[in-house]
Scaffold this motif. Structure first.
Motif, mmCIF file in Angstrom:
data_model
loop_
_atom_site.group_PDB
_atom_site.id
_atom_site.type_symbol
_atom_site.label_atom_id
_atom_site.label_comp_id
_atom_site.label_asym_id
_atom_site.label_seq_id
_atom_site.Cartn_x
_atom_site.Cartn_y
_atom_site.Cartn_z
ATOM 1 N N GLY A 442 0.718 -1.178 -0.119
ATOM 2 C CA GLY A 442 0.143 -0.056 -0.061
ATOM 3 C C GLY A 442 0.927 1.136 -0.143
ATOM 4 O O GLY A 442 2.073 1.119 -0.019
ATOM 5 N N PRO A 443 0.113 2.463 0.022
ATOM 6 C CA PRO A 443 -1.452 2.361 -0.312
ATOM 7 C C PRO A 443 -1.568 2.075 -1.644
ATOM 8 O O PRO A 443 -1.149 2.575 -2.539
ATOM 9 C CB PRO A 443 -1.618 4.245 -0.068
ATOM 10 C CG PRO A 443 -0.448 4.736 -0.323
ATOM 11 C CD PRO A 443 0.691 3.904 -0.188
ATOM 12 N N ASP A 444 -3.086 1.674 -1.710
ATOM 13 C CA ASP A 444 -3.587 1.144 -3.054
ATOM 14 C C ASP A 444 -4.435 2.236 -3.490
ATOM 15 O O ASP A 444 -4.381 3.403 -2.827
ATOM 16 C CB ASP A 444 -4.227 -0.274 -3.015
ATOM 17 C CG ASP A 444 -5.166 -0.316 -1.995
ATOM 18 O OD1 ASP A 444 -5.728 0.824 -1.587
ATOM 19 O OD2 ASP A 444 -5.593 -1.216 -1.713
ATOM 20 N N ARG A 445 -5.348 2.081 -4.577
ATOM 21 C CA ARG A 445 -6.277 3.019 -4.898
ATOM 22 C C ARG A 445 -7.169 3.506 -3.909
ATOM 23 O O ARG A 445 -7.662 4.649 -3.794
ATOM 24 C CB ARG A 445 -6.797 2.657 -6.241
ATOM 25 C CG ARG A 445 -5.911 2.433 -7.469
ATOM 26 C CD ARG A 445 -6.662 2.390 -8.758
ATOM 27 N NE ARG A 445 -5.936 2.449 -9.770
ATOM 28 C CZ ARG A 445 -5.458 3.609 -10.575
ATOM 29 N NH1 ARG A 445 -6.012 4.838 -9.995
ATOM 30 N NH2 ARG A 445 -4.626 3.563 -11.653
ATOM 31 N N ASP A 446 -7.480 2.519 -2.925
ATOM 32 C CA ASP A 446 -8.501 2.721 -2.003
ATOM 33 C C ASP A 446 -7.687 3.294 -0.722
ATOM 34 O O ASP A 446 -8.181 3.485 0.254
ATOM 35 C CB ASP A 446 -9.245 1.672 -1.574
ATOM 36 C CG ASP A 446 -10.130 1.196 -2.686
ATOM 37 O OD1 ASP A 446 -10.793 2.301 -3.436
ATOM 38 O OD2 ASP A 446 -10.212 0.181 -2.967
ATOM 39 N N PHE A 447 -6.450 3.565 -0.671
ATOM 40 C CA PHE A 447 -5.665 4.068 0.249
ATOM 41 C C PHE A 447 -5.772 2.882 1.415
ATOM 42 O O PHE A 447 -5.846 3.463 2.547
ATOM 43 C CB PHE A 447 -5.953 5.772 0.783
ATOM 44 C CG PHE A 447 -5.578 6.332 -0.287
ATOM 45 C CD1 PHE A 447 -4.259 7.113 -0.160
ATOM 46 C CD2 PHE A 447 -6.443 7.041 -1.197
ATOM 47 C CE1 PHE A 447 -3.963 8.155 -1.002
ATOM 48 C CE2 PHE A 447 -6.131 7.946 -2.154
ATOM 49 C CZ PHE A 447 -4.831 8.522 -2.057
ATOM 50 N N GLU A 448 -5.579 1.838 1.291
ATOM 51 C CA GLU A 448 -5.440 0.800 2.124
ATOM 52 C C GLU A 448 -4.170 0.129 2.256
ATOM 53 O O GLU A 448 -3.335 0.202 1.081
ATOM 54 C CB GLU A 448 -6.770 -0.332 1.903
ATOM 55 C CG GLU A 448 -8.032 0.455 1.877
ATOM 56 C CD GLU A 448 -9.227 -0.835 1.924
ATOM 57 O OE1 GLU A 448 -10.030 -0.686 2.476
ATOM 58 O OE2 GLU A 448 -9.008 -1.722 1.240
ATOM 59 N N TYR A 449 -3.770 -0.575 3.529
ATOM 60 C CA TYR A 449 -2.548 -1.075 3.708
ATOM 61 C C TYR A 449 -2.412 -2.191 4.057
ATOM 62 O O TYR A 449 -3.792 -2.782 4.459
ATOM 63 C CB TYR A 449 -1.741 -0.241 4.561
ATOM 64 C CG TYR A 449 -1.573 1.444 4.287
ATOM 65 C CD1 TYR A 449 -0.358 1.744 3.702
ATOM 66 C CD2 TYR A 449 -2.433 2.162 4.464
ATOM 67 C CE1 TYR A 449 -0.454 3.231 3.464
ATOM 68 C CE2 TYR A 449 -2.369 3.612 4.186
ATOM 69 C CZ TYR A 449 -1.147 4.184 3.745
ATOM 70 O OH TYR A 449 -1.263 5.564 3.426
ATOM 71 N N LYS A 450 -1.420 -3.129 4.171
ATOM 72 C CA LYS A 450 -1.355 -4.518 4.935
ATOM 73 C C LYS A 450 -0.098 -4.185 5.662
ATOM 74 O O LYS A 450 1.100 -3.646 5.307
ATOM 75 C CB LYS A 450 -1.225 -5.553 3.893
ATOM 76 C CG LYS A 450 -2.601 -6.007 3.232
ATOM 77 C CD LYS A 450 -2.452 -7.219 2.501
ATOM 78 C CE LYS A 450 -3.970 -7.668 2.154
ATOM 79 N NZ LYS A 450 -3.654 -9.023 1.450
ATOM 80 N N VAL A 451 -0.140 -4.693 6.848
ATOM 81 C CA VAL A 451 0.920 -4.801 7.892
ATOM 82 C C VAL A 451 1.326 -5.898 8.222
ATOM 83 O O VAL A 451 0.626 -7.068 8.608
ATOM 84 C CB VAL A 451 0.700 -3.946 9.253
ATOM 85 C CG1 VAL A 451 1.805 -3.819 10.194
ATOM 86 C CG2 VAL A 451 0.052 -2.471 8.821
ATOM 87 N N LYS A 452 2.732 -6.009 8.021
ATOM 88 C CA LYS A 452 3.546 -7.649 8.661
ATOM 89 C C LYS A 452 3.829 -7.462 10.051
ATOM 90 O O LYS A 452 4.682 -6.413 10.145
ATOM 91 C CB LYS A 452 4.657 -7.813 7.739
ATOM 92 C CG LYS A 452 5.459 -9.128 7.964
ATOM 93 C CD LYS A 452 6.570 -9.577 7.318
ATOM 94 C CE LYS A 452 7.144 -11.120 7.643
ATOM 95 N NZ LYS A 452 8.291 -11.209 6.564
ATOM 96 N N TYR A 453 3.259 -8.006 11.086
ATOM 97 C CA TYR A 453 3.421 -7.854 12.560
ATOM 98 C C TYR A 453 4.842 -8.482 13.007
ATOM 99 O O TYR A 453 5.225 -9.316 12.342
ATOM 100 C CB TYR A 453 2.241 -8.575 13.190
ATOM 101 C CG TYR A 453 0.858 -7.908 12.994
ATOM 102 C CD1 TYR A 453 0.586 -6.539 13.155
ATOM 103 C CD2 TYR A 453 -0.020 -8.568 12.517
ATOM 104 C CE1 TYR A 453 -0.572 -6.000 13.048
ATOM 105 C CE2 TYR A 453 -1.371 -8.357 12.172
ATOM 106 C CZ TYR A 453 -1.599 -6.785 12.572
ATOM 107 O OH TYR A 453 -2.760 -6.408 12.123
ATOM 108 N N GLU A 454 5.564 -7.440 13.903
ATOM 109 C CA GLU A 454 6.700 -8.142 14.405
ATOM 110 C C GLU A 454 6.633 -9.321 15.218
ATOM 111 O O GLU A 454 7.707 -10.004 15.217
ATOM 112 C CB GLU A 454 7.265 -6.904 15.159
ATOM 113 C CG GLU A 454 8.249 -5.946 14.323
ATOM 114 C CD GLU A 454 9.075 -5.296 15.257
ATOM 115 O OE1 GLU A 454 8.760 -5.107 16.280
ATOM 116 O OE2 GLU A 454 10.474 -4.594 14.798
#
Length: 482
Positions: A442-454
Motif C-alpha cells: 500500500g497504499p492502493d487506490r483505496d488508500f488501504e495498507y497491509k502490515v506484517k506484524y513484528e
C-alpha cells in the motif's frame, strides 16, 4: 405604421410598469397612436423606438393547440365536453389578459376565452381554479389532462409540468401572473410536496419539504450544522416564523452568525476519522466508531488511546487541525502546529521563518496550506507514490520523484496530489490489535495498507490509514519488555 401596423398589440415601454395597448394610427409628427388597455377611449402618442411587439399572456404563442372544457346544451341539458382548439392571437376586442382561440367545432368558431371560463376546475395549493386552456397529453378519450402539459388559470397563473387524471402530480413549475415568486418541484394532488420557492429573478428563497402550501423546516434549535463557508456550529435561534432563518454559534471561536436561511445550512454528520473535541469529557481525539443506528459515536483520545463511551453527535465539536499540520496564520506566515488542540480548541504554531512560537490562537485564525518539498504523496493520475522534489513555484506547481524507479514527474497542481500518511517499509502501530509492524503493501487506490506484524510475522487484512499511527522501534522494544 410599416413597422407597427394598425391593430398590432404592443408594449409601450420595457420598464417594470409597462403598458399594453393596440396601435390605432399615427400623428402628423410621425408618432404612433396607441389605445392603452384600461384607458377606454384614450389614445396616447409614442415614439416607435419606445414600442415593442407584445407577447401573448401566459407564454402562449399563435397556433398553439390546446383543450378547453365547454358546457354545451344538448336536448335542454348542459353537457360538458373537451374541445380541441388553436390559439389565434389576442382577443377581439382587445383585452390584455385574454386571447382568442378557434375551436375545431365550426359552430363554436371564434369564441373567446371569456366564453369558456366556466367548466372543469383544477385544485392547486388548496384552491379551485377553472381550467381556462390547456395544451399537452390527454387520456385516450380526451376526458382529462394526463401526462405532461401546460395550463393557464383565470387569475393569470400558469403551470407547466405533469398531470395525473386531471390533477397536478409529478414535477412542475407554477408561475404567478404578476411575475413574482414561482414554485418548482414535486407535486401531488395539487400541492407541492418537495421543491423550492424562487423570486422572479430566480433568487432562491426556500428549499425543502412543503405540506399543504407551507414550508416544513428541517432544522431546529440545538442542531449541529455546517454553513456554506464550511464552518461548524450549533443552532441557537430559529427558525423565524416567516422567513425560516437561524442563528448559529460557531464551535471554532464561539462567535454567533447573522441570520442565515435554511438552504445556507446543512446538518453536519460526523464520520470515522474526524478529529473532534468531546464536550462532556473535555478531551480531543479521533472518531473510531459510528454513526450507528442511534447516531452515536466513539472517540479514541489522543495521548493515551482511551476510547470514550457512546456519544451523540451534538456532544462532539470538530477540531480543524492537529499537531504537526502545516498552516498559514492570519499574517500570512507559514507555520507548523506544535501545540493543540487543547480542551478549549486552542493551538500554538512554530513559524518557519524564524522558529518563534505563537501565543494561543483559535482554528478560525489558521488555514491549511498546500504541500511542501519533502512531503510523501500519491500522484492521482499515475497512481504512484513518491516525494515532492520541487515546488511550489510561482504557478503553484510541483514535481514528484517516484519511489519505484527514481524518475521525476512533470509539473502537477496540488489537486493532482494526495497526501500519504505511510508508505511501504514504514514502521507503524496498529491500535486495534495493539501490535507493531512494517507496512508491506500500500497504499492502493483505496488508500488501504497491509502490515506484517513484528511479533509473529503474520500479515494483516486491508487497513485504512486512520487505523495506523507512526511507530517507533524503541516503543516496540519497551512494549516487548513489559
Amino acid at each position: 405604421l410599416d413597422i407597427f401596423p394598425v391593430g398590432r398589440i404592443v408594449f409601450t415601454d420595457q420598464s417594470d410598469d409597462k403598458k399594453v395597448g393596440e396601435v390605432s394610427g399615427c400623428t402628423a409628427q410621425g408618432k404612433l397612436l396607441v389605445k392603452v388597455a384600461g384607458h377606454e377611449g384614450d389614445e396616447e402618442a409614442y415614439d416607435a423606438r419606445t414600442l415593442r411587439v407584445a407577447s401573448l399572456p401566459g407564454g402562449w404563442t399563435i397556433y398553439d393547440t390546446c383543450y378547453s372544457l365547454l358546457s354545451v346544451k344538448e336536448d335542454d341539458k348542459s353537457v360538458q365536453s373537451w374541445s380541441k382548439c388553436t390559439v389565434k392571437g389576442w382577443s377581439v376586442p382587445f383585452d390584455p389578459d385574454m386571447i382568442q382561440i378557434e375551436f375545431e367545432n365550426s359552430a363554436l368558431a371564434n369564441r373567446l376565452i371569456a366564453d369558456v371560463r366556466y367548466g372543469f376546475e383544477i385544485t392547486i395549493c388548496g384552491e379551485n381554479h377553472p381550467l381556462v386552456y390547456y395544451t399537452g397529453d390527454m387520456k385516450e378519450d380526451d376526458s382529462l389532462p394526463h401526462g405532461d402539459g401546460k395550463f393557464a388559470m383565470d387569475d393569470g397563473k400558469t403551470f407547466v409540468g405533469s398531470f395525473s387524471l386531471g390533477n397536478i402530480s409529478g414535477k412542475g413549475t407554477l408561475r404567478h401572473s404578476n411575475g413574482n415568486d414561482f414554485l418548482s418541484g414535486e407535486w401531488l394532488d395539487g400541492w407541492m410536496t418537495n421543491g423550492s420557492k424562487h423570486h422572479a429573478d430566480g433568487t432562491l428563497e426556500l428549499r425543502g419539504a412543503f405540506e399543504e402550501g407551507k414550508f416544513k423546516p428541517s432544522l431546529s434549535k440545538g442542531d449541529r450544522v455546517r454553513t456554506l463557508s464550511e464552518r461548524t456550529g450549533i443552532i441557537t435561534f430559529g427558525p423565524t416564523s416567516d422567513t425560516y432563518c437561524y442563528k448559529v454559534k460557531f464551535l471554532d471561536d464561539g462567535t454567533e452568525s447573522d441570520l442565515l436561511k435554511e438552504f445556507e445550512l446543512f446538518k453536519a454528520l460526523l464520520v470515522m476519522g474526524d478529529r473532534v473535541k468531546h464536550l462532556d469529557l473535555n478531551r480531543v481525539g479521533t472518531i473510531t466508531y459510528g454513526p450507528d443506528r442511534e447516531k452515536e459515536y466513539k472517540v479514541t483520545f489522543e495521548g493515551n488511546g482511551e476510547i470514550s463511551p457512546c456519544a451523540k453527535g451534538e456532544r462532539l465539536a470538530e477540531a480543524a487541525f492537529a499537531k504537526g499540520d502545516r498552516v498559514v496564520e492570519a499574517q500570512n506566515r507559514c507555520a507548523i502546529i506544535t501545540y493543540g488542540p487543547d480542551s478549549d480548541l486552542n493551538y500554538k504554531v512554530t513559524y518557519e521563518d524564524d522558529q518563534s512560537v505563537s501565543g494561543y490562537c483559535k482554528g478560525s485564525a489558521l488555514k491549511g496550506r498546500p504541500f511542501a518539498k519533502g512531503d510523501i504523496v500519491k500522484h492521482r493520475s499515475r497512481g504512484r507514490i513518491g516525494m515532492i522534489s520541487f515546488g511550489p513555484d510561482s504557478d503553484q506547481d510541483f514535481k514528484v520523484t517516484f519511489d519505484d524507479d527514481g524518475s521525476e514527474s512533470g509539473y502537477v497542481k496540488a489537486d493532482g496530489l494526495v497526501e500519504v500518511a505511510f508508505r511501504k517499509g514504514d514502521f507503524v502501530y496498529h491500535g486495534a490489535e495493539k501490535r507493531y509492524g512494517v507496512i508491506v503493501y500500500g497504499p492502493d487506490r483505496d488508500f488501504e495498507y497491509k502490515v506484517k506484524y513484528e511479533d509473529n510475522a503474520t500479515t494483516s487484512v486491508y487497513l485504512k490509514g486512520t487505523a495506523l499511527r507512526g511507530g517507533f522501534a524503541e516503543e516496540a522494544e519497551r512494549a516487548a519488555c513489559e
